[in-house]
Scaffold this motif. Structure first.
Motif, PDB file in Angstrom:
ATOM      1  N   ILE A   1       0.834  -1.204   0.000  1.00  0.00           N
ATOM      2  CA  ILE A   1       0.000   0.000   0.000  1.00  0.00           C
ATOM      3  C   ILE A   1       0.869   1.254   0.000  1.00  0.00           C
ATOM      4  O   ILE A   1       0.644   2.193  -0.784  1.00  0.00           O
ATOM      5  CB  ILE A   1      -0.934   0.001   1.231  1.00  0.00           C
TER       6      ILE A   1
ATOM      7  N   VAL B   1       1.128   4.006  -3.110  1.00  0.00           N
ATOM      8  CA  VAL B   1       0.823   5.428  -2.953  1.00  0.00           C
ATOM      9  C   VAL B   1       2.015   6.278  -3.387  1.00  0.00           C
ATOM     10  O   VAL B   1       1.861   7.310  -4.048  1.00  0.00           O
ATOM     11  CB  VAL B   1       0.439   5.730  -1.488  1.00  0.00           C
TER      12      VAL B   1
ATOM     13  N   THR C   1      -2.998   4.707  -7.206  1.00  0.00           N
ATOM     14  CA  THR C   1      -4.117   4.717  -6.269  1.00  0.00           C
ATOM     15  C   THR C   1      -4.973   3.456  -6.393  1.00  0.00           C
ATOM     16  O   THR C   1      -5.474   2.929  -5.385  1.00  0.00           O
ATOM     17  CB  THR C   1      -4.997   5.962  -6.498  1.00  0.00           C
ATOM     18  N   ARG C   2      -5.143   2.952  -7.597  1.00  0.00           N
ATOM     19  CA  ARG C   2      -5.974   1.765  -7.817  1.00  0.00           C
ATOM     20  C   ARG C   2      -5.427   0.564  -7.046  1.00  0.00           C
ATOM     21  O   ARG C   2      -6.177  -0.117  -6.335  1.00  0.00           O
ATOM     22  CB  ARG C   2      -6.039   1.441  -9.314  1.00  0.00           C
ATOM     23  N   THR C   3      -4.131   0.317  -7.166  1.00  0.00           N
ATOM     24  CA  THR C   3      -3.531  -0.813  -6.455  1.00  0.00           C
ATOM     25  C   THR C   3      -3.625  -0.620  -4.948  1.00  0.00           C
ATOM     26  O   THR C   3      -3.920  -1.567  -4.201  1.00  0.00           O
ATOM     27  CB  THR C   3      -2.054  -0.970  -6.868  1.00  0.00           C
ATOM     28  N   ALA C   4      -3.392   0.609  -4.497  1.00  0.00           N
ATOM     29  CA  ALA C   4      -3.470   0.892  -3.062  1.00  0.00           C
ATOM     30  C   ALA C   4      -4.874   0.622  -2.530  1.00  0.00           C
ATOM     31  O   ALA C   4      -5.046   0.017  -1.461  1.00  0.00           O
ATOM     32  CB  ALA C   4      -3.070   2.336  -2.786  1.00  0.00           C
ATOM     33  N   LEU C   5      -5.899   1.032  -3.283  1.00  0.00           N
ATOM     34  CA  LEU C   5      -7.278   0.812  -2.859  1.00  0.00           C
ATOM     35  C   LEU C   5      -7.625  -0.675  -2.810  1.00  0.00           C
ATOM     36  O   LEU C   5      -8.349  -1.128  -1.919  1.00  0.00           O
ATOM     37  CB  LEU C   5      -8.239   1.553  -3.794  1.00  0.00           C
TER      38      LEU C   5
ATOM     39  N   VAL D   1      -6.029  -2.048   0.314  1.00  0.00           N
ATOM     40  CA  VAL D   1      -6.776  -1.562   1.482  1.00  0.00           C
ATOM     41  C   VAL D   1      -8.047  -2.382   1.667  1.00  0.00           C
ATOM     42  O   VAL D   1      -8.399  -2.778   2.794  1.00  0.00           O
ATOM     43  CB  VAL D   1      -7.107  -0.067   1.327  1.00  0.00           C
ATOM     44  N   GLY D   2      -8.755  -2.644   0.570  1.00  0.00           N
ATOM     45  CA  GLY D   2      -9.959  -3.456   0.648  1.00  0.00           C
ATOM     46  C   GLY D   2      -9.670  -4.878   1.119  1.00  0.00           C
ATOM     47  O   GLY D   2     -10.403  -5.439   1.938  1.00  0.00           O
TER      48      GLY D   2
END
Length: 228
Positions: free
Chosen positions: A181, A185, A190-194, A197-198
Motif C-alpha cells: 500500500i 501510494v 491509487t488503484r492498487t493501493a485501494l 486496502v480493501g
C-alpha cells in the motif's frame, strides 16, 4: 497486466506465524507473571510491555542490531550459512516483537480476573499446576485470551515500520500488504493501493468477527452449564 497477490500470501504467512508464537508465549508469560511476585516484577513487566510504546522503527532497529549480519545472532547463524535478515522470517520476528505486548497485557488482565479461590480449590484436590493452567485458568480467561489473540493478529497484519527495517520491501519475498500500500501510494498507483486496502480490511474484519463469535459461544456455553 496481472495483479500480484504475493503480498497477501506473505502477510497471511507472517501474521499466522506471529499470532501462533505470541499466543503460546504470551499466555505462558502472562500466567507466570500473575503467579510470581517480586521486587523486579515491575521492571520485568515494563520490559515486556516496552515494544508497545516504542516507535516501530526503534523496535526494528533493535532487532536489526540483533539478527543483522553484524549482530550476535546474525553472526552465529552465519556460521551455519543461515541468513534471516531481509527474508520473511525477519518480517515474522518483527511482527512477533511488536505484537507481543498486546497478547501479554490482555491475557494477563484476563488471568488476574479469575477468582483465586477456584484455583486454590483445584490445588487442594491435588491437580498439577500444568493442568490447572490448561483446564481451569485458560478456559476461565478465554474471552480475554480470544480478544488478545485478535488484537495480536490485527497488529501483526498491519505491521510496517519494524518490518521495513529488518525485511525491506522485496516484491515476492518480503513485501507485505502494508508495504504494498505504501509503495503504491508513493508511485501514485491509487488503484492498487485501494485494492490492497480493501483486502486487508476484509481479512481483518473476518478474523475479528470469527474470534468474537467463538468467544461469545464459549461464554454462552459456560453460562448455560452454570445454570443447569
Amino acid at each position: 497486466m496481472s495483479f500480484d497477490l504475493s503480498p497477501a500470501w506473505i502477510s497471511v504467512k507472517v501474521t499466522l506465524v506471529a499470532t501462533v508464537v505470541n499466543f503460546f508465549l504470551g499466555i505462558a508469560i502472562a500466567w507466570g507473571m500473575t503467579k510470581h511476585r517480586g521486587k523486579w516484577q515491575g521492571l520485568l513487566d515494563g520490559v515486556l510491555t516496552l515494544p508497545l510504546v516504542l516507535p516501530p522503527t526503534v523496535a526494528g532497529f533493535a532487532l536489526l542490531m540483533l539478527i543483522g549480519i553484524h549482530g550476535p545472532v546474525g553472526r552465529l547463524l552465519g556460521l551455519f550459512g543461515v541468513k534471516i535478515i531481509f527474508t520473511w522470517y525477519a518480517a515474522a520476528l518483527a511482527s512477533i516483537l511488536v505484537a507481543f505486548p498486546l497478547m501479554y497485557r490482555t491475557a494477563r488482565g484476563a488471568f488476574e480476573q479469575i477468582d483465586p479461590n477456584i484455583l486454590n480449590a483445584a490445588r487442594t484436590l491435588g491437580v498439577s499446576e500444568r493442568r490447572i493452567f490448561w483446564r481451569v485458568a485458560v478456559p476461565l480467561a478465554w474471552p480475554g485470551i480470544a480478544a488478545a489473540t485478535a488484537l495480536c493478529f490485527a497488529r501483526s497484519l498491519g505491521e510496517f515500520g519494524a518490518t521495513m527495517m529488518v525485511a525491506g520491501n522485496i516484491p515476492g519475498r518480503t513485501q507485505s500488504i502494508p508495504l504494498a500500500i505504501y509503495f503504491a501510494v508513493q508511485n501514485d498507483d491509487t488503484r492498487t493501493a485501494l485494492i490492497w486496502v480493501g483486502i486487508i480490511f476484509v481479512i481483518s474484519l473476518a478474523v475479528l468477527f470469527f474470534m468474537n463469535a467463538r468467544s461469545t459461544d464459549k461464554t454462552k456455553k459456560r453460562l448455560g452449564a452454570g445454570r443447569s
